[in-house]
Design a protein around this motif. Structure first.
Motif, short mmCIF file in Angstrom:
data_model
loop_
_atom_site.label_atom_id
_atom_site.label_comp_id
_atom_site.label_asym_id
_atom_site.label_seq_id
_atom_site.Cartn_x
_atom_site.Cartn_y
_atom_site.Cartn_z
N ASN A 170 0.82 -1.21 0.00
CA ASN A 170 0.00 0.00 0.00
C ASN A 170 0.86 1.27 0.00
OD1 ASN A 170 -1.82 2.03 0.66
ND2 ASN A 170 -3.06 0.68 1.93
N LYS A 171 1.11 1.80 -1.20
CA LYS A 171 1.97 2.99 -1.32
C LYS A 171 1.34 4.23 -0.70
CE LYS A 171 -0.46 1.93 -5.04
NZ LYS A 171 -0.55 1.01 -6.14
N ALA A 172 0.00 4.35 -0.83
CA ALA A 172 -0.65 5.53 -0.26
C ALA A 172 -0.47 5.53 1.26
CB ALA A 172 -2.13 5.53 -0.62
N ILE A 200 9.54 5.73 -14.37
CA ILE A 200 8.19 5.49 -14.86
C ILE A 200 7.59 4.58 -13.80
CG2 ILE A 200 6.83 4.35 -16.66
CD1 ILE A 200 9.21 4.99 -18.58
N ILE A 201 6.77 5.13 -12.91
CA ILE A 201 6.36 4.38 -11.73
C ILE A 201 4.84 4.22 -11.63
CG2 ILE A 201 8.42 4.56 -10.28
CD1 ILE A 201 7.38 7.16 -9.14
N ASN A 202 4.17 4.44 -12.74
CA ASN A 202 2.75 4.10 -12.79
C ASN A 202 2.48 3.35 -14.10
OD1 ASN A 202 -0.23 4.89 -13.74
ND2 ASN A 202 -0.16 4.71 -11.53
N GLY A 203 2.16 2.07 -13.95
CA GLY A 203 1.98 1.21 -15.11
C GLY A 203 0.78 1.61 -15.95
N THR A 204 -0.30 2.02 -15.29
CA THR A 204 -1.52 2.40 -16.02
C THR A 204 -1.24 3.56 -16.96
OG1 THR A 204 -2.85 1.66 -14.17
CG2 THR A 204 -3.89 3.21 -15.68
N THR A 205 -0.56 4.57 -16.45
CA THR A 205 -0.27 5.76 -17.25
C THR A 205 0.65 5.41 -18.42
OG1 THR A 205 -0.28 6.91 -15.15
CG2 THR A 205 0.55 8.13 -17.00
N TYR A 254 -4.76 -3.25 -13.38
CA TYR A 254 -3.59 -2.37 -13.21
C TYR A 254 -3.96 -1.09 -12.46
CZ TYR A 254 -1.73 -5.07 -17.22
OH TYR A 254 -1.33 -6.04 -18.07
N ALA A 255 -5.16 -0.57 -12.78
CA ALA A 255 -5.52 0.76 -12.29
C ALA A 255 -5.92 0.74 -10.82
CB ALA A 255 -6.66 1.32 -13.14
N GLU A 256 -5.77 1.89 -10.17
CA GLU A 256 -6.21 2.04 -8.78
C GLU A 256 -7.74 1.99 -8.72
OE1 GLU A 256 -3.93 2.38 -6.10
OE2 GLU A 256 -2.83 1.66 -7.80
N ALA A 257 -8.27 1.74 -7.50
CA ALA A 257 -9.72 1.73 -7.31
C ALA A 257 -10.30 3.06 -7.82
CB ALA A 257 -10.04 1.54 -5.83
N PHE A 304 -6.25 8.56 -9.47
CA PHE A 304 -4.94 8.48 -8.80
C PHE A 304 -3.85 8.14 -9.80
CE2 PHE A 304 -5.28 7.98 -3.96
CZ PHE A 304 -6.33 8.87 -3.89
N ASP A 305 -4.18 7.32 -10.80
CA ASP A 305 -3.20 6.97 -11.83
C ASP A 305 -2.99 8.15 -12.78
OD1 ASP A 305 -2.75 4.01 -11.33
OD2 ASP A 305 -4.91 4.00 -11.57
N VAL A 306 -4.09 8.60 -13.40
CA VAL A 306 -3.94 9.54 -14.51
C VAL A 306 -3.64 10.96 -14.05
CG1 VAL A 306 -5.29 8.14 -16.10
CG2 VAL A 306 -6.45 9.90 -14.76
N VAL A 340 -1.20 11.00 -8.76
CA VAL A 340 -1.14 10.84 -7.30
C VAL A 340 -0.44 9.53 -6.92
CG1 VAL A 340 -2.54 10.68 -5.19
CG2 VAL A 340 -3.27 12.17 -7.06
N ASP A 341 -0.75 8.46 -7.64
CA ASP A 341 -0.12 7.16 -7.36
C ASP A 341 1.40 7.26 -7.56
OD1 ASP A 341 -0.38 4.09 -7.10
OD2 ASP A 341 0.71 4.34 -8.96
N ALA A 342 1.81 7.92 -8.63
CA ALA A 342 3.26 8.08 -8.87
C ALA A 342 3.88 8.94 -7.77
CB ALA A 342 3.49 8.70 -10.24
N HIS A 389 2.91 9.09 -4.66
CA HIS A 389 3.05 8.22 -3.48
C HIS A 389 4.35 7.43 -3.57
CE1 HIS A 389 -1.57 8.17 -2.75
NE2 HIS A 389 -0.99 8.94 -1.86
N LYS A 390 4.59 6.87 -4.76
CA LYS A 390 5.78 6.01 -4.92
C LYS A 390 7.06 6.86 -4.91
CE LYS A 390 3.02 2.75 -7.58
NZ LYS A 390 2.48 2.49 -8.91
N LEU A 391 6.99 8.02 -5.53
CA LEU A 391 8.20 8.86 -5.60
C LEU A 391 8.67 9.26 -4.21
CD1 LEU A 391 10.19 10.43 -7.50
CD2 LEU A 391 8.80 12.43 -6.96
N ALA A 432 7.71 -5.43 -14.64
CA ALA A 432 6.26 -5.22 -14.54
C ALA A 432 5.95 -4.37 -13.31
CB ALA A 432 5.56 -6.56 -14.45
N GLY A 433 5.19 -3.30 -13.54
CA GLY A 433 4.91 -2.36 -12.45
C GLY A 433 3.57 -2.57 -11.80
N ALA A 434 2.76 -3.47 -12.32
CA ALA A 434 1.44 -3.70 -11.76
C ALA A 434 0.99 -5.10 -12.16
CB ALA A 434 0.46 -2.64 -12.28
N GLY A 435 -0.11 -5.53 -11.54
CA GLY A 435 -0.65 -6.85 -11.87
C GLY A 435 -0.50 -7.80 -10.69
N1 HSE Z 1 -2.19 1.54 -10.33
C1 HSE Z 1 -0.81 1.19 -10.17
C2 HSE Z 1 -0.11 1.30 -11.51
C3 HSE Z 1 -0.72 -0.22 -9.64
O1 HSE Z 1 -0.81 1.39 -12.53
O2 HSE Z 1 1.09 1.33 -11.57
C4 HSE Z 1 0.63 -0.57 -9.14
O3 HSE Z 1 1.03 0.24 -8.08
#
Ligand code: HSE
Length: 436
Positions: free
Chosen positions: A103-105, A156-161, A187-190, A194-196, A199-201, A203-205, A298-301
């Motif tokens: 849980n990155k958030a 590149i830390i968001n797979g969806t984007t 792949y995408a957040e709930a 957050f992906d597009v 915000v998700d990136a 969190h990870k950064l 692979a960054g997600a899945g």
């Molecule tokens: N939603 C995130 C992504 C899942 O697309 O990278 C993995 O953290």
């Protein structure tokens, strides 16, 4: 052999079911590597997941029953979110259990307090799966690169984007259509904004920066910009100029402070990072001894993220199998002597810029533009004026600047937008050479 490491898993969604199944599939291998058997004894989930055969484990609808179970030694938090997840992790730590989370958030927003709580209770809080899916980036920073001063990292830390940008570029697909596919693939957040929206990136950064620079987690200080305003013509013009647009998280140490920023970025096409496509993630790290190193995967899945969760569980198995608690690896970002480094204001961040403006096709426009850049001390690296499209009077003018302070670029842009010869807003995208 030491007694098994007894695991409680909370959450049976994409990552939870992937983790549960991979623990069974690789059980013998994991036992050999950890030195103890990794046994799931309790699962907490609101509903069963048909992908998982839960026979042999206790199942509770109340996840807090897992945190309270005296048999459980490690709680694996895979429910996501920051409210209930925080309460769960705190309850587990207070009950003397180690915690593994993806849980990155949670780590980005509440990690400082949670790591302090874990230290207080002499348990470990581990989070390899929180950043860049299956890439062992926490291990790379904490172990493999520990002999270096980290100068900067860009990822590149968001797979969806990355998936969306790749599909739009290569197949001309529609943004909403690709996002729906990323959601269906898990792949995408709930909340996919957050992906597009980056915000998700972010969190990870902030977690990567904390590990790299030994600073507290400062999520509120990350500059965050997503991909929703990117226009197809900017992707095409960038290509014409020899660049690819990627959504990057960048952290850099400077003498004035730390840069923490997430935004679309032009990078030269020949960089390895520019060629990381689809759901893949990659993190480029510049260490003062090793130079640049690139980590990609692979960054997600479900299975890639489960791979990272299992790495933490194997480490815990190794550590808890040892009678000597001093053998436990360092706890995490809040352990040791953190330096409260200042975060650099975005107006002081320097980079080259890609600027696109729509100009009326008449004499003097170019000289007006270039003098505004020169007034701000900004030099121009490349300038293209496109021929007007049939029946149109506006022409696209694309400028790539040399390295310039953001404050000066924004002042020049404001002045350009005030010119009669310019129509609408100027599109501004940062450029990074990333040639460490
Ligand atoms: N939603 C995130 C992504 C899942 O697309 O990278 C993995 O953290």
């Amino acid at each position: 052999m030491s007694p098994p490491l007894k695991i409680g898993i909370c959450g049976l969604g994409t990552v939870g079911s992937g983790t549960f199944n991979l623990l069974h599939e690789n059980a013998d291998l994991l036992k050999a590597r950890a030195g103890v058997s990794l046994d799931v004894v309790h699962v907490g989930a609101r509903r069963d997941n048909p992908a998982c055969d839960l026979s042999g484990a206790q199942v509770s609808r109340d996840i807090f029953a897992v945190a309270a179970d005296p048999e459980v030694a490690v709680v694996v938090e895979l429910i996501g979110g920051t409210t209930v997840a925080r309460e769960l992790v705190e309850a587990a730590i207070r009950a003397g259990k180690h915690v593994v989370t993806a849980n990155k958030a949670l780590i980005a927003e509440h990690g400082n307090a949670l790591f302090a709580l874990a230290v207080e209770h002499s348990v470990q809080l581990r989070y390899e799966a929180a950043i860049a899916g299956g890439i062992p980036i926490v291990k790379a920073l904490r172990e493999g690169l520990s002999g270096n001063r980290i100068e900067w990292l860009a990822g590149i830390i968001n797979g969806t984007t990355n998936f969306i940008l790749t599909e739009m570029r290569d197949k001309g697909r529609d943004f909403a259509d690709v996002l729906a596919e990323a959601q269906a693939l898990g792949y995408a957040e709930a909340d996919p904004t957050f992906d597009v929206e980056g915000v998700d990136a972010a969190h990870k950064l902030v977690i990567l920066a904390s590990l790299a620079f030994g600073m507290p987690l400062k999520f509120e200080s990350v500059y965050t910009e997503g991909i929703t305003r990117l226009q197809p013509q900017d992707v095409a013009y960038a290509e014409e100029l020899g660049y690819v647009i990627k959504h990057l998280g960048i952290a850099r140490q400077t003498n004035q402070g730390v840069e923490l920023r997430v935004h679309p970025t032009l990078i030269p096409r020949q960089r390895l990072l520019a060629n990381v496509d689809g759901v893949r993630n990659a993190v480029l790290i510049e260490g003062n001894a090793v130079g640049p190193t690139l980590y990609c995967g692979a960054g997600a899945g479900d299975r890639p993220t489960a791979s990272a969760v299992l790495a933490d569980l194997v480490d815990l198995g190794r550590a808890t199998g040892s009678a000597d608690p001093s053998q436990l690896p360092a706890l995490g970002v809040a352990s040791g002597n953190l330096q409260d480094l200042p975060v650099l204001a975005m107006e002081d961040v320097e980079s080259p810029w890609y600027l696109r403006m729509e100009a009326r096709d008449k004499p003097g426009v170019m000289s007006g533009l270039t003098s505004l850049f020169s007034e701000q001390g900004i030099s121009i690296e490349a300038l293209i004026q496109k021929a007007p499209l049939e029946g149109q009077t506006l022409v696209s003018v694309i400028v790539v600047t040399n390295q310039a302070r953001q404050g000066s670029v924004k002042d020049a842009v404001r002045a350009i937008e005030g010119l009669d010869s310019i129509d609408g807003d100027v599109t501004c995208i940062r450029v990074e050479q990333l040639d460490g």
